[in-house]
Structure formats: C-alpha cells, structure tokens
Design a protein around this motif. Structure first.
Motif, PDB file in Angstrom:
ATOM      1  N   MET A   1       0.822  -1.222  -0.115  1.00 56.67           N
ATOM      2  CA  MET A   1       0.101   0.057   0.126  1.00 56.67           C
ATOM      3  C   MET A   1       0.760   1.161  -0.182  1.00 56.67           C
ATOM      4  N   ALA A   2       1.927   1.083   0.860  1.00 57.03           N
ATOM      5  CA  ALA A   2       2.878   2.388   0.917  1.00 57.03           C
ATOM      6  C   ALA A   2       3.328   2.724  -0.549  1.00 57.03           C
ATOM      7  N   ALA A   3       3.644   1.683  -1.326  1.00 58.25           N
ATOM      8  CA  ALA A   3       4.342   1.818  -2.488  1.00 58.25           C
ATOM      9  C   ALA A   3       3.354   2.539  -3.454  1.00 58.25           C
ATOM     10  N   ASN A   8       1.379   7.131  -6.739  1.00 51.50           N
ATOM     11  CA  ASN A   8       0.294   8.243  -6.919  1.00 51.50           C
ATOM     12  C   ASN A   8       0.556   9.462  -6.196  1.00 51.50           C
ATOM     13  N   TRP A   9       1.253   9.701  -5.268  1.00 54.18           N
ATOM     14  CA  TRP A   9       1.584  10.994  -5.026  1.00 54.18           C
ATOM     15  C   TRP A   9       2.957  11.744  -5.594  1.00 54.18           C
ATOM     16  N   THR A  10       3.762  10.896  -5.968  1.00 60.03           N
ATOM     17  CA  THR A  10       4.633  11.337  -7.061  1.00 60.03           C
ATOM     18  C   THR A  10       4.053  11.824  -8.214  1.00 60.03           C
ATOM     19  N   SER A  11       3.371  11.218  -8.880  1.00 62.31           N
ATOM     20  CA  SER A  11       2.708  11.375 -10.129  1.00 62.31           C
ATOM     21  C   SER A  11       1.838  12.938  -9.932  1.00 62.31           C
ATOM     22  N   ALA A  37      -0.665  21.607  -3.521  1.00 65.19           N
ATOM     23  CA  ALA A  37       0.504  21.419  -2.961  1.00 65.19           C
ATOM     24  C   ALA A  37       0.358  21.406  -1.497  1.00 65.19           C
ATOM     25  N   GLN A  38      -0.539  21.960  -0.784  1.00 69.48           N
ATOM     26  CA  GLN A  38      -0.861  21.926   0.582  1.00 69.48           C
ATOM     27  C   GLN A  38      -1.590  20.468   0.841  1.00 69.48           C
ATOM     28  N   ALA A  39      -2.463  20.187  -0.078  1.00 76.88           N
ATOM     29  CA  ALA A  39      -3.095  18.646   0.148  1.00 76.88           C
ATOM     30  C   ALA A  39      -2.021  17.690   0.055  1.00 76.88           C
ATOM     31  N   LEU A  40      -1.004  17.666  -0.968  1.00 80.52           N
ATOM     32  CA  LEU A  40       0.069  16.914  -1.026  1.00 80.52           C
ATOM     33  C   LEU A  40       0.769  16.901   0.310  1.00 80.52           C
ATOM     34  N   SER A  41       1.047  17.925   0.868  1.00 77.83           N
ATOM     35  CA  SER A  41       1.739  17.868   2.332  1.00 77.83           C
ATOM     36  C   SER A  41       1.079  17.176   3.342  1.00 77.83           C
ATOM     37  N   SER A  42      -0.342  17.409   3.338  1.00 74.13           N
ATOM     38  CA  SER A  42      -0.955  16.968   4.220  1.00 74.13           C
ATOM     39  C   SER A  42      -1.260  15.204   4.458  1.00 74.13           C
ATOM     40  N   GLN A  43      -1.071  14.699   2.866  1.00 71.06           N
ATOM     41  CA  GLN A  43      -1.268  13.433   2.819  1.00 71.06           C
ATOM     42  C   GLN A  43       0.023  12.840   3.019  1.00 71.06           C
ATOM     43  N   LEU A  44       1.326  13.364   2.901  1.00 68.13           N
ATOM     44  CA  LEU A  44       2.559  12.949   3.077  1.00 68.13           C
ATOM     45  C   LEU A  44       2.623  12.739   4.607  1.00 68.13           C
ATOM     46  N   THR A  45       2.283  13.764   5.281  1.00 70.45           N
ATOM     47  CA  THR A  45       2.066  13.803   6.807  1.00 70.45           C
ATOM     48  C   THR A  45       1.517  12.745   7.451  1.00 70.45           C
ATOM     49  N   GLU A  46       0.304  12.295   6.761  1.00 69.79           N
ATOM     50  CA  GLU A  46      -0.491  11.024   7.367  1.00 69.79           C
ATOM     51  C   GLU A  46       0.200   9.739   6.947  1.00 69.79           C
ATOM     52  N   TRP A  47       0.840   9.842   5.944  1.00 68.94           N
ATOM     53  CA  TRP A  47       1.533   8.521   5.646  1.00 68.94           C
ATOM     54  C   TRP A  47       3.121   8.345   5.892  1.00 68.94           C
ATOM     55  N   ALA A  48       3.452   9.219   6.652  1.00 66.68           N
ATOM     56  CA  ALA A  48       4.905   9.407   6.851  1.00 66.68           C
ATOM     57  C   ALA A  48       5.414   7.979   7.778  1.00 66.68           C
ATOM     58  N   GLU A  49       4.689   7.694   8.616  1.00 66.86           N
ATOM     59  CA  GLU A  49       5.205   6.468   9.236  1.00 66.86           C
ATOM     60  C   GLU A  49       5.206   5.020   8.698  1.00 66.86           C
ATOM     61  N   ARG A  50       4.315   5.117   7.599  1.00 71.44           N
ATOM     62  CA  ARG A  50       4.253   3.741   6.704  1.00 71.44           C
ATOM     63  C   ARG A  50       5.306   3.849   5.391  1.00 71.44           C
ATOM     64  N   ILE A  51       5.989   4.998   5.238  1.00 73.63           N
ATOM     65  CA  ILE A  51       6.764   5.030   3.844  1.00 73.63           C
ATOM     66  C   ILE A  51       8.275   4.868   4.332  1.00 73.63           C
ATOM     67  N   PRO A  52       9.135   4.141   3.556  1.00 71.84           N
ATOM     68  CA  PRO A  52      10.400   3.953   3.705  1.00 71.84           C
ATOM     69  C   PRO A  52      11.176   5.169   3.952  1.00 71.84           C
ATOM     70  N   THR A  53      12.201   5.309   4.907  1.00 74.49           N
ATOM     71  CA  THR A  53      12.734   6.755   5.233  1.00 74.49           C
ATOM     72  C   THR A  53      13.450   7.241   3.895  1.00 74.49           C
ATOM     73  N   PHE A  54      13.926   6.559   2.887  1.00 74.15           N
ATOM     74  CA  PHE A  54      14.549   7.125   1.774  1.00 74.15           C
ATOM     75  C   PHE A  54      13.524   7.723   0.962  1.00 74.15           C
ATOM     76  N   GLU A  55      12.172   6.969   0.612  1.00 77.45           N
ATOM     77  CA  GLU A  55      11.378   7.698  -0.287  1.00 77.45           C
ATOM     78  C   GLU A  55      10.783   8.795   0.638  1.00 77.45           C
ATOM     79  N   LEU A  56      10.645   8.952   1.980  1.00 75.67           N
ATOM     80  CA  LEU A  56       9.911   9.846   2.708  1.00 75.67           C
ATOM     81  C   LEU A  56      10.944  11.236   2.518  1.00 75.67           C
ATOM     82  N   ARG A  57      12.179  10.875   2.510  1.00 74.64           N
ATOM     83  CA  ARG A  57      13.117  12.274   2.112  1.00 74.64           C
ATOM     84  C   ARG A  57      13.041  12.808   0.971  1.00 74.64           C
TER      85      ARG A  57
END
Length: 231
Positions: A1-3, A8-11, A37-57
């Motif tokens: 699911m994280a992948a 989708n987020w990157t697209s 862009a603000q919506a993407l920021s909120s989505q990234l914050t919600e998924w931060a704990e489930r995304i690999p560190t390298f991808e998150l950075r």
C-alpha cells in the motif's frame, strides 16, 4: 500500500511541477496549485510512518522545491511596493574650533579599508565535459543528460534554481556516470541533487540552499552557503 501511495503522490506532484513550469502557465492558477501542494503535504504527513525513510526524504525534498517555486512565482506575480524613507531637512551645526580642526585633520587622512579575504577561484572545466543546465523549477534525470563526447570523462551541473536533479533514476543511471572522473556542481540555488558514486572528485562552487547527495574519491567545496552535502 505504501508503494502505491508513493507512486500516486509522486505522479500528482509531477503534474503540479509541469503545470507551474509550462509555457501556458497563468498567475491566476497559483491559488489552485498552492491548494493542491498543501493537500500533498497533508497526505505525506498522514503516511509518513508507513513510507520507507529514503522515499519519505525524497518526497519531502521534492515538495520543498515545489513550494519554493510557488512562492517565487507568487512574489513575481504580486511584487511588493518599494519603501522609501522621507528625507529630513539638513541641519547646519556650528562646531567648536577644536572640533573643526580635528575633523579637518581626519579628512586629510585616507580611510583605512578592512582587509578582505581572497575569494577562492573555481577550478577550470574541461572543454569536452558534458553539461547539464535547465530553466528554473524542473525535474531532471539521466534522460536529460547531453550525449557524451568520445573523450568526455567530466560532468558539469550548473546554473540551476529550484530544481530536482535525480541522476539515480532512469535505466543505467549508475553505469552512465560510473566512468565520470570529475563532477562539477556550480552556481546551484535551492536545488536537490542525487548522484550515484563516481570514481573521481566532486567540486562544488557557488551553491546556495542546496541538498546534495553524492559519493566520490574527494569532495571539495568553495564559496558555498547554507548547503547540506553527504557523500
């Protein structure tokens, strides 16, 4: 699911970058782009704990480049009025004789200038080097590299502003750069650079507010400010 989320987020982020840097861009679309862009920021914050560190950075770095580009476009579309101080009426003081003599002797002596430290000179760039440059606010990969000359063993990445350079991406990215013996990163501003390890040296000059990830035999930095680099 994280992948799936990251893809989708990157697209969506790439779509916003394309809209902002396209020739048909209109300042009237800035509020909509900023909201996305603000919506993407909120989505990234919600998924931060489930995304690999390298991808998150990587996602955070790309989002920062986008938000900086939006801020620059907004400032350009809505310039602030210049502020000027009101001139005061000149005052005609009557100094005492001793004070006048003192100021006269001081005026006759040349003012001493503070010593300045010599500025480091950038190393010369080989004429056969591959050169990667771009207009502001672009996402660049190995597909954007120019054709290599037969005797070229150097790469120059220069004159970029608010860009994301990902030379890890693309087929054969590491193979294409593995034979580079010299990498020159010159005059970069607010730019993220991801480059695979190279056999030779890395030289940085005139880089400001950048995040640079690169590996080399030697990394040399000249006149760079507010820069984070890892090798």
């Amino acid at each position: 699911m994280a992948a799936v989320f990251v893809a989708n987020w990157t697209s969506e982020l790439r779509s916003l970058q394309t809209d902002l840097s396209s020739a048909s861009f209109q300042p009237a679309s800035l509020p909509s782009l900023s909201a996305s862009a603000q919506a993407l920021s909120s989505q990234l914050t919600e998924w931060a704990e489930r995304i690999p560190t390298f991808e998150l950075r990587r996602c955070e770095a790309e989002l920062k480049v986008l938000t900086d580009s939006l801020a620059a476009a907004s400032s350009k579309a809505n310039p602030k009025a210049k502020f000027s101080f009101k001139k005061r009426a000149p005052v005609d003081p009557t100094p005492a004789p001793l004070a006048a003599a003192s100021s006269s002797s001081a005026a006759s002596a040349p003012a001493a200038r503070p010593p300045t430290s010599p500025r480091s000179k950038a190393p010369p760039i080989p004429s056969s080097a591959m050169k990667l440059t771009s207009p502001p606010s672009r996402y660049l990969t190995t597909a954007d590299l120019p054709p290599a000359a037969a005797d070229s063993n150097a790469l120059v990445v220069s004159d970029l502003d608010a860009c994301f350079v990902d030379l890890l991406a693309g087929a054969g990215g590491s193979d294409e750069l593995g034979k580079v013996s010299a990498l020159y990163l010159y005059d970069l501003k607010r730019t993220v650079v991801l480059i695979p390890p190279i056999e030779g040296s890395v030289m940085l000059h005139g880089c400001e507010d950048c995040l640079i990830v690169v590996g080399g035999h030697q990394v040399r930095s000249l006149t760079d400010s507010a820069q984070s680099a890892s090798g």
